[in-house]
Design a protein around this motif. Structure first.
Motif, PDB file in Angstrom:
ATOM      1  N   GLY A 266     -13.336  -5.953   5.290  1.00 51.17           N
ATOM      2  CA  GLY A 266     -13.521  -5.006   4.196  1.00 51.17           C
ATOM      3  C   GLY A 266     -14.253  -5.641   3.036  1.00 51.17           C
ATOM      4  N   ASN A 273     -10.075  -0.891  -1.669  1.00 50.46           N
ATOM      5  CA  ASN A 273     -10.358  -0.513  -0.285  1.00 50.46           C
ATOM      6  C   ASN A 273      -9.790  -1.521   0.701  1.00 50.46           C
ATOM      7  OD1 ASN A 273     -11.933   0.246   2.188  1.00 50.46           O
ATOM      8  ND2 ASN A 273     -12.918  -1.684   1.656  1.00 50.46           N
ATOM      9  N   LEU A 277      -7.024  -0.717   3.542  1.00 52.41           N
ATOM     10  CA  LEU A 277      -7.390  -0.784   4.959  1.00 52.41           C
ATOM     11  C   LEU A 277      -6.485  -1.737   5.744  1.00 52.41           C
ATOM     12  CD1 LEU A 277      -9.425  -0.214   7.315  1.00 52.41           C
ATOM     13  CD2 LEU A 277     -10.761  -2.157   6.467  1.00 52.41           C
ATOM     14  N   GLY A 416     -14.184  -1.347   7.147  1.00 47.75           N
ATOM     15  CA  GLY A 416     -14.074  -0.200   6.256  1.00 47.75           C
ATOM     16  C   GLY A 416     -15.440   0.220   5.748  1.00 47.75           C
ATOM     17  N   THR A 418     -16.592   2.298   3.146  1.00 44.24           N
ATOM     18  CA  THR A 418     -15.907   2.937   2.019  1.00 44.24           C
ATOM     19  C   THR A 418     -16.624   4.146   1.464  1.00 44.24           C
ATOM     20  OG1 THR A 418     -17.029   1.404   0.545  1.00 44.24           O
ATOM     21  CG2 THR A 418     -14.829   0.813   1.276  1.00 44.24           C
TER      22      THR A 418
END
Lengths: 459, 459
Positions: A266, A273, A277, A416, A418
């Motif tokens: 990530g 985030n 995650l 991720g 985002t």
């Protein structure tokens, strides 16, 4: 289970979606250090925080013990507008890379805020509404958080005052108009509306503002207007709690198909985030049930994990907020202006900082032009125009998939994604024109930022 | 089936998705009139069209008989990147309106092109690639079509040359940069690259371009460069065929929950979205199996259905393309410059024109400020920032839901939400500032456009 059975996109059914948030602090042996009053150097109490934050959010901020926090029905109702987000099996990317790795990404950009920020915005707005408040105040730089908060407030009928760094207000008029369409008032900061704004304008008449100044104005307005509180979109423990919905959905989707990630990646700015995650996976890792490689990716121009110091520091450049113990480059550190997009925060979530300090997370930093090369490659291959922030994770996911090609390993890589880059096209234009540059701060530049750390509490 | 069982968003599983497109012409008793050569006034043959269009697309354009056209596997593969699109039950909107109506919308904006245009872009690019061509050319105004085509060409490794109306090129730099990120060359039109561009620039040195001129340039480049063909994103029969996937998915999703629409609403510019959305429902209506109310919504400033004439006309303002029989305001008609977004085309799909002429479709026109009021209300209620085009359908869907409130009828209303408004924020800014205005052309203005219709074929 055969690989062919895994759909390109996994959407959870309504009855599969999380009903509780997961508080990773409950499983941490070493808890994140408490927020500290910069005057007394003593831990902040709920009473200390109540002038600035909503009561329920303060309780969440301070609660290191409750593992499962029920998600209120009203928030579950709002989720239906944009959740579940898809977990995508990146078949096209795998084929283009000719890698044996299996790549998955959790895509949080399919909503008008264009990012995962909405997950915490709706929670914070909900608790403000529940407390009977009239409205909330916040700051925004690039504008993702401000947009998300405007959407949540519009839904709940809550007033929303956004202080937007003046240079962004002028250079990102589209973000501003989205917020206004959702009914928020958007004020360029510094403004004449606050004492701190007037002071700064008197001292620096031509200033284009800073995030630190915008925070100061938002906090002043929240504390001086009855019925208002201040809200923040990253860094805080409560934000990671709300963002755990990303990881919980990801884990449910993977479990459904018997997929166990080897690597979870990530991007990391303030940590909202990444913290969300990884949370349920980190829980398993902390409880010794399973091991995962977890990689935080930060920009080389703002390398708080990889080149910062684990110490108490101000969360804001204006130095009016409590001290948090975190990896920091110093509250006075300002990333190179050529750095596009978010991930410009000088510090890092205290939860993630503690986990990194204790060896549960790896960190790496990547340079801007390499990030945009990965972004362009991803856009052309998977169809989605990624946010510059998200593209940090894409870059490292591609690098790991290439390593798998060398070794022949069919690792499961999850990252991720985002958000989308629709409001970052000035940066894409620089990249397309070949005028984008990299900037890695020198040791001297970093030393200057760290020299200004506040006195450290003896906790 | 109980209402509670209908999820907020219906996503089809991979095995529920359409494997064939539906050609509504096969069920039309009166077929759409053929394209005609403006010089000879005779129907265009496949050979006449082959210098401009790909062979397989010409076959689709001329085929009024085949009902089901298999979707090639490669296109089904690309669909996985962004389809199925969700059919959303607008629970929040229903509650805010306090209507007994059940409102559903098919949301086509969850892809980087921001609209349904990708459905035909991938099909047209695929057939060009299959024919062994090097690339395709097209024009773009607002930029949705150009973006979609760039994405499809990037995926297939096909060269993509976009001629973008100069005023849009300069005023919509973000759209331009998305296309460039996907590897397209984007040229402001008129340009010095073509004979027609040089001629226009010599005659009108300061011109900011027009769609007609951009079409002329794109066609010239396609016909004068070996290995290139021209592609178009609306109006044509083939485009409606590709866009039938919208309606097929919608119908499958509704059938799954036993929902039969009473009213189906779509915005109408050239007809690509409306034609696709209604196609399988129209098939049932044409075959006498079921009746539906179908409403085309057009802007009051460009009212081809409601105030135009059903006649042969040029499809382009440059008057170099074949004649099509359609509802038209005259190829020389230019909507008021204050009209924001798309739906600015002077004519309408020949298929939809014939269906409207034969009484299978209703049409209504709405004014711009009312459309943006509906857009803002929708954004705040359902969370999605809609494209101005799509908001025409939103406006009428809300009006119909309000009528249901008066009568107490629980009608099922389905509308097409064709795209997002992220690149239309200049228009939203005008609306937010209260400076947006309406423009309804006078009878005299319309008469001037219609006076220039070409000689009519005696078919």
């Amino acid at each position: 289970m055969s690989e062919q059975k895994i759909p390109y996109k996994i959407y959870l059914a309504e009855d599969e979606m999380p009903k509780t948030w997961y508080n990773v602090r409950a499983d941490m042996k070493v808890k994140p250090a408490p927020l500290v009053n910069p005057g007394t150097l003593q831990p902040m109490t709920a009473a200390d925080l109540s002038a600035v934050f909503c009561d329920e959010l303060i309780a969440q901020e301070l609660d290191n013990d409750t593992r499962e926090v029920p998600i209120p029905d009203e928030i579950l109702g709002f989720y239906k507008m944009y959740r579940p987000s898809p977990l995508v099996r990146a078949y096209c990317l795998e084929e283009k890379l000719q890698t044996p790795a299996h790549i998955y990404y959790k895509f949080e950009g399919n909503n008008t805020s264009g990012s995962h920020k909405l997950n915490s915005a709706i929670a914070q707005a909900y608790y403000a509404k529940k407390q009977g408040l009239k409205g909330v105040t916040t700051e925004t730089g690039a504008g993702q958080w401000g947009t998300a908060l405007s959407m949540a407030c519009a839904y709940l009928g809550l007033d929303c005052k956004v202080y937007m760094v003046k240079v962004s207000y002028e250079q990102k008029p589209f973000r501003r108009e989205v917020m206004r369409t959702y009914g928020a008032s958007v004020t360029p900061s510094p403004s004449m509306e606050t004492a701190v704004g007037r002071k700064i304008l008197a001292e620096h008449p031509g200033t284009t503002g800073s995030l630190g100044c915008a925070i100061s104005e938002a906090v002043e307005v929240a504390t001086s207007n009855p019925g208002y509180r201040y809200v923040l979109g990253s860094v805080l423990n409560q934000v990671l709690l709300h963002q755990s919905v990303i990881g919980l959905e990801t884990k449910t989707a993977l479990d459904k198909y018997g997929v166990v990630p080897d690597i979870i990646i990530g991007c990391a700015g303030g940590g909202s985030n990444l913290g969300g995650l990884i949370s349920p996976f980190m829980g398993e890792k902390l409880r010794g049930e399973r091991d995962y490689r977890i990689i935080a990716v930060e920009p080389a121009s703002c390398p708080s994990f990889t080149r910062g110091k684990f110490a108490y520091d101000f969360c804001d450049t204006g130095m009016i907020c409590p001290l948090a113990k975190m990896y920091t480059l110093g509250a006075g550190f300002i990333p190179s202006p050529n750095h596009a997009g978010g991930l410009r925060f000088h510090g890092m979530s205290p939860v993630l900082s503690q986990l990194y300090h204790d060896g549960y997370i790896e960190a790496t930093s990547v340079e801007q032009t390499a990030v945009f090369e990965a972004a362009e490659f991803f856009a052309r291959t998977e169809g989605i125009l990624p946010a510059p922030e998200s593209s940090h994770a894409i870059k490292v996911a591609i690098d790991e998939a290439k390593k798998c090609k060398e070794t022949g390993e069919a690792k499961n890589i999850v990252f991720g994604l985002t958000g989308t880059g629709y409001f970052d096209l000035v940066a894409y234009e620089q990249f397309n024109n070949g005028t984008m540059t990299d900037h890695i701060p020198t040791d001297e530049e970093l030393a200057a930022g760290l020299a200004a750390l506040p006195p450290q509490p003896a906790l």
